[in-house]
Design an enzyme around this catalytic site. Structure first.
Site, mmCIF file in Angstrom:
data_model
loop_
_atom_site.group_PDB
_atom_site.id
_atom_site.type_symbol
_atom_site.label_atom_id
_atom_site.label_comp_id
_atom_site.label_asym_id
_atom_site.label_seq_id
_atom_site.Cartn_x
_atom_site.Cartn_y
_atom_site.Cartn_z
ATOM 1 N N GLN A 264 71.420 -2.751 54.991
ATOM 2 C CA GLN A 264 72.531 -1.739 55.084
ATOM 3 C C GLN A 264 73.215 -1.346 53.665
ATOM 4 O OE1 GLN A 264 71.383 -0.432 58.036
ATOM 5 N NE2 GLN A 264 73.667 0.135 58.035
ATOM 6 N N HIS A 267 72.728 1.994 51.451
ATOM 7 C CA HIS A 267 73.507 3.060 51.622
ATOM 8 C C HIS A 267 74.746 3.067 50.809
ATOM 9 C CE1 HIS A 267 70.838 4.328 55.114
ATOM 10 N NE2 HIS A 267 71.016 3.177 55.458
ATOM 11 N N GLU A 331 80.058 0.244 63.449
ATOM 12 C CA GLU A 331 78.752 1.026 63.733
ATOM 13 C C GLU A 331 77.555 0.384 64.497
ATOM 14 O OE1 GLU A 331 75.727 4.187 61.387
ATOM 15 O OE2 GLU A 331 76.763 2.570 60.300
ATOM 16 N N HIS A 332 76.936 -0.520 63.709
ATOM 17 C CA HIS A 332 75.982 -1.509 64.425
ATOM 18 C C HIS A 332 76.668 -2.783 64.466
ATOM 19 C CE1 HIS A 332 74.065 1.501 61.720
ATOM 20 N NE2 HIS A 332 73.275 1.552 62.826
ATOM 21 N N ASP A 365 67.236 2.526 63.169
ATOM 22 C CA ASP A 365 67.218 3.677 62.564
ATOM 23 C C ASP A 365 65.994 4.730 62.744
ATOM 24 O OD1 ASP A 365 69.936 3.219 61.472
ATOM 25 O OD2 ASP A 365 69.146 2.433 59.586
ATOM 26 N N HIS A 424 99.044 28.265 97.569
ATOM 27 C CA HIS A 424 97.901 27.485 97.526
ATOM 28 C C HIS A 424 97.912 27.128 99.003
ATOM 29 C CE1 HIS A 424 97.823 27.171 93.566
ATOM 30 N NE2 HIS A 424 96.726 26.166 93.269
#
Length: 436
Positions: A264, A267, A331-332, A365, A424
């Site tokens: 990871q 990135h 995120e994960h 991924d 109504h």
């Protein structure tokens, strides 16, 4: 320049405040300076259309384009196939098929009919007509992201999918992205990136028709642009730098954890966090990270991210680890514990939960069938990952019998009277006035 990784290790029952304070809901609004720069670009594209796109592409991507070259043509796609290996084409097709299968299953569960005495309610969906998918391509090409954004749209039945991706200096989009776009059935591909791409998709230019929704990840400029245009066009959610959060006990393999944290950290600005109940495991993971990070591919990025955004936290119990994970809302989450499924079912905030040692983020991924476009920065507290649900509208078809209307009449009347909506009452009462 070589860097020695220095990952932080702490003990406690929560993450350091300086980490949590950077995440939703504690973060403030947009960075004012950044937002002003982005707003100027958006305004320029809205005012000048293609002319602005051409100037901005040359300025930011070094690509000299004309209005006629903003859109990729079929010849470009056919030439791209010549530059891509059969092995990659097969992998793209397989990834698409896995995502497609799971998204169809989700879609099937949205259509159903509920019936009880005198009442029928049918749950229905219809697709958005035209969407735009942003595919990053500056630092590296991401054909997998194209698969993950376009495939659920096509499964939903979206008729028109327009893709924007930044060109290289010669004005060409990476061949793998073009091939993936063709395989996934993209209708239009544009050689534009960054803020100008988001603006063009949202508001249109002489060459580009506006879309009805924009999805896809991107850098801080792209994310700021998406947030700014969201007052006029719906977006998916903020999707910034990638994150991995590992929950592990003494049964876990420290080398696999270290490798996943490193993967990871490839990135830009990614975060890699381990929370464990085992000091022995924590120290072993640190040793392995320091031992192998100097020799891994992309080591400069990896070492920088692990040193700046890496953390190993030792807590007292698995209960504490789960509480910390839910507060961080990553995120994960990878769960490597003896009772991994039991632990997973107690997670309440995460983009994606991966269970046991053979389910790494790196596999999800690409080829497991899940989608890797996920909320980051704590936004999984309130957002779900991208799916077919982002490309459909849900509505119901309802039919009531006369006997059911009579049965519910008293309740309708009481509620309508409380709100002062007397017409109504009359609208319902008229339907069985002859039986009163």
């Amino acid at each position: 320049m070589n860097r020695k990784v220095k990952i932080k290790i702490v003990k406690g029952s929560s993450l350091p405040p300086e980490i949590l304070n950077k995440r939703w809901p504690y973060i403030g609004g947009l960075d004012e300076k950044l937002a002003k720069r982005v707003e100027r670009i958006i305004r320029d594209v809205r005012l000048r259309g293609d002319s602005a796109l051409i100037e901005l592409e040359e300025k930011f991507d070094g690509a000299k384009l004309s209005s006629g070259r903003l859109r990729v043509n079929q010849d470009d796609i056919e030439k791209a196939y010549e530059k891509v290996s059969d092995r990659l084409i097969s992998a793209i097709e397989y990834s698409k098929s896995r995502v497609e299968a799971f998204q169809k299953e989700i879609l099937n569960h949205l259509r159903f009919t509920y019936e009880e005495k005198g009442l029928r309610i049918r749950s229905c969906i219809s697709p958005i007509r035209r969407v735009g998918c942003y595919i990053p391509g500056g630092a590296a090409p991401y054909p997998s992201t194209l698969v993950m954004t376009v495939t659920p749209a096509k499964v939903a039945g979206v008729k028109e999918v327009a893709v924007a991706s930044p060109p290289r200096c010669r004005g060409e989009i990476n061949h793998s992205i073009l091939v993936a776009a063709d395989i996934c059935g993209v209708n239009e591909i544009y050689r534009i990136g960054g803020v100008q791409a988001i603006a063009a998709l949202a508001y249109g230019t002489q060459s580009i028709r506006p879309v009805e929704k924009i999805v896809g990840p991107g850098n801080k400029y792209v994310q700021t642009a998406k947030i700014l245009i969201s007052k006029d066009r719906p977006i998916d959610f903020p999707a910034g730098p990638s994150e991995i959060f590992v929950i592990a006990d003494d049964s876990a393999d420290p080398r696999l954890i270290a490798l996943d944290m490193i993967s990871q950290a490839e990135h830009v600005d990614a975060s890699s966090i381990l929370v464990t109940t085992s000091r022995r495991l924590a120290e072993r993971v640190i040793d392995i990270l320091e031992e192998i990070s100097e020799s891994v591919p992309n080591k400069e990025m990896v070492c920088e991210n692990l040193s700046r955004n890496g953390l190993v936290l030792i807590c007292n119990s698995l209960e504490e680890a789960i509480k910390i994970a839910n507060e961080f809302a990553p995120e994960h989450i990878e769960i490597m514990t003896e009772d991994a499924w039991e632990t997973a079912e107690r997670v309440t905030s995460a983009g994606l939960v991966l269970v046991k040692e053979n389910t790494p983020v790196a596999a999800s991924d690409y080829c497991l069938g899940t989608i890797h476009v996920l909320p980051t920065g704590g936004f999984s507290h309130v957002y779900s990952g991208l799916s077919v649900l982002d490309f459909v509208k849900h509505f119901c078809i309802v039919e009531a019998s006369k006997s059911r209307l009579v049965e519910d009449w008293g309740r309708v009347k009481a509620l309508a009277e409380s709100e002062g909506l007397i017409n109504h009452i009359l609208a319902v009462e008229e339907r069985f006035a002859d039986e009163a």
